[in-house]
Design a protein around this motif. Structure first.
Motif, PDB file in Angstrom:
ATOM      1  N   LEU A   1       0.736  -1.115   0.065  1.00  0.00           N
ATOM      2  CA  LEU A   1      -0.123   0.111   0.019  1.00  0.00           C
ATOM      3  C   LEU A   1       1.016   1.548   0.078  1.00  0.00           C
ATOM      4  CD1 LEU A   1      -2.757  -1.052   2.647  1.00  0.00           C
ATOM      5  CD2 LEU A   1      -2.863  -1.125   0.212  1.00  0.00           C
ATOM      6  N   SER A   2       0.321   2.418  -0.396  1.00  0.00           N
ATOM      7  CA  SER A   2       1.123   3.686  -0.559  1.00  0.00           C
ATOM      8  C   SER A   2       1.077   4.439   0.777  1.00  0.00           C
ATOM      9  CB  SER A   2       0.307   4.531  -1.493  1.00  0.00           C
ATOM     10  OG  SER A   2      -0.903   5.046  -0.929  1.00  0.00           O
ATOM     11  N   GLU A   3       2.290   4.985   1.059  1.00  0.00           N
ATOM     12  CA  GLU A   3       2.543   5.757   2.118  1.00  0.00           C
ATOM     13  C   GLU A   3       1.095   6.777   2.624  1.00  0.00           C
ATOM     14  OE1 GLU A   3       5.947   7.864   3.381  1.00  0.00           O
ATOM     15  OE2 GLU A   3       7.423   6.412   2.363  1.00  0.00           O
ATOM     16  N   SER A   4       0.328   7.090   1.596  1.00  0.00           N
ATOM     17  CA  SER A   4      -0.557   7.971   1.866  1.00  0.00           C
ATOM     18  C   SER A   4      -1.537   7.260   2.723  1.00  0.00           C
ATOM     19  CB  SER A   4      -1.214   8.669   0.721  1.00  0.00           C
ATOM     20  OG  SER A   4      -1.603   7.388  -0.302  1.00  0.00           O
TER      21      SER A   4
ATOM     22  N   THR B   1       0.755 -10.413   5.517  1.00  0.00           N
ATOM     23  CA  THR B   1       1.154 -11.033   4.486  1.00  0.00           C
ATOM     24  C   THR B   1       0.123 -11.893   3.631  1.00  0.00           C
ATOM     25  OG1 THR B   1       3.385 -10.926   4.912  1.00  0.00           O
ATOM     26  CG2 THR B   1       3.059 -12.158   3.109  1.00  0.00           C
ATOM     27  N   THR B   2      -0.514 -12.755   4.355  1.00  0.00           N
ATOM     28  CA  THR B   2      -1.441 -13.583   3.794  1.00  0.00           C
ATOM     29  C   THR B   2      -2.948 -12.890   3.434  1.00  0.00           C
ATOM     30  OG1 THR B   2      -0.580 -15.420   5.368  1.00  0.00           O
ATOM     31  CG2 THR B   2      -2.769 -15.794   4.302  1.00  0.00           C
ATOM     32  N   ALA B   3      -3.213 -11.957   4.216  1.00  0.00           N
ATOM     33  CA  ALA B   3      -4.243 -11.364   3.729  1.00  0.00           C
ATOM     34  C   ALA B   3      -4.167 -10.548   2.378  1.00  0.00           C
ATOM     35  CB  ALA B   3      -4.698 -10.382   4.847  1.00  0.00           C
TER      36      ALA B   3
ATOM     37  N   GLY C   1      -5.809  -9.198  -1.786  1.00  0.00           N
ATOM     38  CA  GLY C   1      -5.083  -7.886  -2.451  1.00  0.00           C
ATOM     39  C   GLY C   1      -5.440  -6.612  -1.331  1.00  0.00           C
ATOM     40  N   ASP C   2      -5.196  -5.640  -1.944  1.00  0.00           N
ATOM     41  CA  ASP C   2      -5.207  -3.997  -1.246  1.00  0.00           C
ATOM     42  C   ASP C   2      -6.306  -4.232  -0.321  1.00  0.00           C
ATOM     43  OD1 ASP C   2      -3.105  -3.698  -2.831  1.00  0.00           O
ATOM     44  OD2 ASP C   2      -4.059  -1.778  -3.855  1.00  0.00           O
TER      45      ASP C   2
ATOM     46  N   LEU D   1      -8.035  -3.930   5.398  1.00  0.00           N
ATOM     47  CA  LEU D   1      -8.589  -4.506   6.471  1.00  0.00           C
ATOM     48  C   LEU D   1      -7.712  -5.000   7.723  1.00  0.00           C
ATOM     49  CD1 LEU D   1     -11.250  -6.787   4.940  1.00  0.00           C
ATOM     50  CD2 LEU D   1     -11.651  -4.715   6.096  1.00  0.00           C
ATOM     51  N   ILE D   2      -6.629  -5.785   7.315  1.00  0.00           N
ATOM     52  CA  ILE D   2      -5.661  -6.092   8.528  1.00  0.00           C
ATOM     53  C   ILE D   2      -5.039  -4.883   9.163  1.00  0.00           C
ATOM     54  CG2 ILE D   2      -3.570  -6.599   7.211  1.00  0.00           C
ATOM     55  CD1 ILE D   2      -5.153  -8.851   9.538  1.00  0.00           C
TER      56      ILE D   2
END
Length: 769
Positions: free
Chosen positions: A5-8, A330-332, A337-338, A343-344
């Motif tokens: 995911l992006s830093e934003s 990592t598994t999620a 995907g994103d 969610l996690i």
């Protein structure tokens, strides 16, 4: 590990979600204080008025016990040991909460007015013992807080690339905001929102991964992939090397460490005592037992979903990444995907903030009551206690980030801290418990037991690391066998010294002394405790807690695993289906209890809030004059302060004379009862209502002219001039009519209240001689 995911998005979660949580909780506290008449006294700040019901206690327990480690470490041990890891994490950490119900009931029976458990220790064992156990209490909160922030920052860093040190400092911001404002009640509200959200996300993971992910292929597909993984990479110490068994040496060792260590993080953590203190006597039993059983569903279900999915899909991580708890995120991410990553990331963040708030309030209460009031200023007022508390929350909150950063840069992982904490705090479990449960407990034996147990546990942990691996390093001391030895020695040595010392030289403590020496300043709370504490009911609750608590604990950690262990049971496809469906049903049932029970119990309060809010809107609607759009003439609104003097009544009649011909005039009769800011803290709701009723009697005794048919009587407590000015602005009056002087004696042309009103208000003021 590359961030997905992006830093934003990372900053959005850190700042945005944190502020949304803070705003939501603040509004909930504001609604309660405004519409339900709750007064924000120091007693309310630390104990939430001691009126919390079963549902909210249960949801609070689940949230306080759902750390970053719960969501991360449970999947990690499942990834390492298979089904046994998920079971032992859940079973090994739920029984402590269930058994703490016994402590909660005994606390209600023997020390119902206490604020912290060291306060109880001070009365039972004296000043020197109090300092020792206060040290353990603060150390427990510090370790738990460090784990919370460390786990949260590691996940945010791994998924978004946000600098881990910056993340560690940003995480506490939202926590500090609503905790300073709302105290323990804000924590309860935050924990309810957090727990509900976590259960929704857990159920979403289960549904998507088991029933909508082609890579898994349903429960049968998961079984086949785990069977194949067991053949390719058998687990050393597991029955047949399989992931599909509870027969696992590694999982068993972890389970013992988990059980021993978590007795310390429950029984020595002020946050659980605070929930026992805050609960209604009738709610203590159900709250802790329901909370423990409901919490079981989170690590058990999440780990048998994400942990097993990591094995089934061949997730590969470095040892450092495993130590930081990155199996679940990592598994999620791989499977969903994103969306899975977000969610996690979000549940980790909300879990850290809600549990972190609990730790902040705990540290605040310890510093306020056990340091400031006990040793620095015993005669401190409620206002001073609140001030110290808020400074403590601010200081410790900012220190959370610093501590987590130091641990990370020193090489301490989440897994390491989680497994070694029992060595440091486990020795305090027995002395604290026996101080409340057993009148024969010897103060010197109990205090020595805590100190000697700590020294023994740490010494044997380090010695065993050296003898087994020829070195004392983070790597050698982080192995399971040295950790097991240290955890067990710490708690067993302490238990032995406490019991033997108390048998050799028993005391005969009268628990009635606790009721005499530990007092509650708030009259309303004290009265409620005296009438609500039915000893017969508490005795029955205690018997129930003992029977159910020990039965559940023995079944979960002895009977069930022993039966599977002795038969070297390995799950086949049919039994694996039953096991997974058990986890799913347990999670849905727990979610239903945690989400809906607090709402059902609070339905009257919620209804009252909406009703009063609607009434307030209706009143404002009428005051603004929008009820009469057909009339071109606006309502003339006049405020007339009445202090009971003949002069103030003269102002009322003059108002009637001035506007007797006007079509639409509304007169507000205001009586202000002088109540200074310095002692406002000490007034409780019942006394406030009595005082206000006296004010209403004064206003009702005023004979109104016949021509006045639109009027409203208002009673306020506080500084008269300030209340007159504030109400004039709130009601948007057109003018204030009052006499130059009131009841007070003044040699000048104007009374003191009149002078102050003229300096405060911007409204026109008509003054009469």
């Amino acid at each position: 590990m590359d961030s997905v995911l992006s830093e934003s998005i990372g900053y959005l979660v850190l700042i945005g979600v944190g502020l949304i949580m803070a705003l939501s909780v603040t509004l909930m506290v504001k609604a309660e204080t405004k519409w339900l008449g709750t007064r924000k006294t120091s007693e309310w700040f630390y104990t939430a008025g001691r009126t919390i019901k079963t549902g909210l206690i249960a949801s609070s327990i689940v949230s306080a016990w759902t750390w970053a480690a719960t969501l991360l470490q449970s999947s990690t041990v499942t990834y390492e040991f298979g089904l046994g890891g998920a079971f032992w994490y859940a079973a090994g950490a739920s029984i402590q909460v269930i058994l703490f119900a016994i402590i909660a009931i005994e606390l209600k029976r023997k020390a119902p007015m206490t604020h912290t458990f060291p306060e109880m220790i001070y009365v039972r064992f004296g000043k020197h013992s109090h300092k020792v156990f206060l040290f353990f209490a603060l150390m427990t909160n510090t370790i738990v807080t460090a784990m919370l922030v460390l786990g949260g920052a590691a996940v945010i860093n791994s998924l978004t690339g946000v600098d881990i040190t910056l993340a560690a400092f940003l995480i506490p911001v939202g926590i500090i905001l609503y905790t300073i404002f709302g105290g323990l009640k804000a924590t309860f509200f935050a924990e309810y929102l957090n727990t509900s959200f976590i259960f929704v996300v857990v159920l979403l993971f289960v549904t998507v991964i088991y029933f909508a992910t082609p890579e898994i292929g349903g429960i049968s597909g998961m079984y086949e992939k785990l069977t194949h993984a067991s053949l390719l990479k058998p687990v050393e110490g597991n029955a047949l090397g399989s992931y599909l068994t509870l027969v696992s040496i590694g999982a068993l060792i972890f389970g013992i460490i988990n059980i021993v260590g978590n007795f310390g993080t429950v029984f020595v953590d002020q946050s659980y005592w605070q929930r026992a203190i805050a609960s209604r006597p009738k709610a203590a039993t159900g709250g802790f037992i329901l909370g423990g059983l409901s919490w079981f569903a989170i690590p058990f279900t999440l780990a048998t979903t994400l942990g097993l999915a990591a094995i089934a899909t061949g997730v590969t991580l470095t040892e450092n990444e495993i130590g930081l708890g990155l199996v679940a995120p990592t598994t999620a991410t791989n499977l969903m995907g994103d969306f899975g990553a977000i969610l996690i990331l979000t549940i980790i963040f909300t879990a850290v903030t809600a549990a972190g708030s609990s730790q902040l309030v705990s540290v605040s209460s310890l510093v306020t009551y056990d340091v400031f009031r006990t040793y620095l200023k015993p005669s401190s007022s409620g206002r001073q206690l609140m001030r110290v508390s808020r400074f403590t929350i601010l200081g410790f909150g900012m220190g959370m980030g610093l501590l987590a950063s130091i641990l990370f840069h020193s090489g301490f992982s989440l897994q390491y801290v989680y497994l070694m904490m029992g060595i440091l705090i486990g020795s305090a479990v027995s002395p604290i418990s026996f101080a409340l449960l057993w009148k024969k407990t010897n103060r010197y034996a109990a205090t020595c037991a805590a100190i000697v147990g700590l020294i023994s546990g740490v010494s044997l942990w380090l010695m065993s690391s050296y003898f087994m691996y020829d070195e004392i390093t983070l790597s050698s001391t982080g192995n399971l066998f040295p950790l097991l030895i240290g955890n067990v020695v710490s708690i067993v040595v302490s238990l032995t010294i406490t019991i033997i010392g108390s048998i050799i030289k028993p005391e005969n403590f009268d628990f009635g002394i606790m009721k005499q020496k530990i007092l509650v300043v708030d009259d309303k709370v004290r009265s409620m405790l005296e009438h609500d504490t039915d000893d017969n009911l508490l005795q029955r609750s205690l018997k129930f807690c003992k029977r159910s608590g020990f039965s559940i604990s023995i079944f979960l950690v002895i009977v069930l695993p022993a039966s599977l262990y002795l038969t070297e049971f390995v799950f086949d496809d049919y039994s694996f289906h039953i096991w997974i469906w058990l986890a799913i049903i347990w999670a849905f049932t727990a979610a239903g209890i945690i989400i809906f029970l607090p709402l059902i119990e609070a339905r009257k309060s919620i209804s009252e809030i909406f009703h009063k809010a609607n009434m307030n809107s209706e009143i404002k609607y009428q005051i603004d004059g929008s009820r009469f759009p057909e009339d071109n003439l606006p309502i003339m609104k006049i405020l007339v302060p009445i202090d009971g003097s003949a002069r103030s009544l003269k102002a009322l009649y003059h108002a009637n004379y001035l506007f007797r011909g006007a079509a639409k005039v509304r007169i507000y009769l205001l009586h202000v009862i002088v109540w200074t800011d310095e002692n406002e803290e000490n007034i409780d709701d019942e006394l406030a209502l009595q005082i206000q009723e006296e004010g209403r009697l004064i206003l009702r005794s005023v004979v109104l002219p016949r021509q006045i048919n639109d009027y409203k009587r208002i009673v306020k407590l506080g500084d008269p001039a300030e209340k007159i000015s504030d109400l004039a602005d709130t009601l948007k009056v057109d003018m204030i009519i009052m006499n130059k002087k009131g009841l007070g004696k003044s040699t000048s042309d104007f009374g003191s209240v009149t002078k102050k009103v003229l300096s405060l208000t911007s409204k026109p003021v008509i003054l009469l001689d």
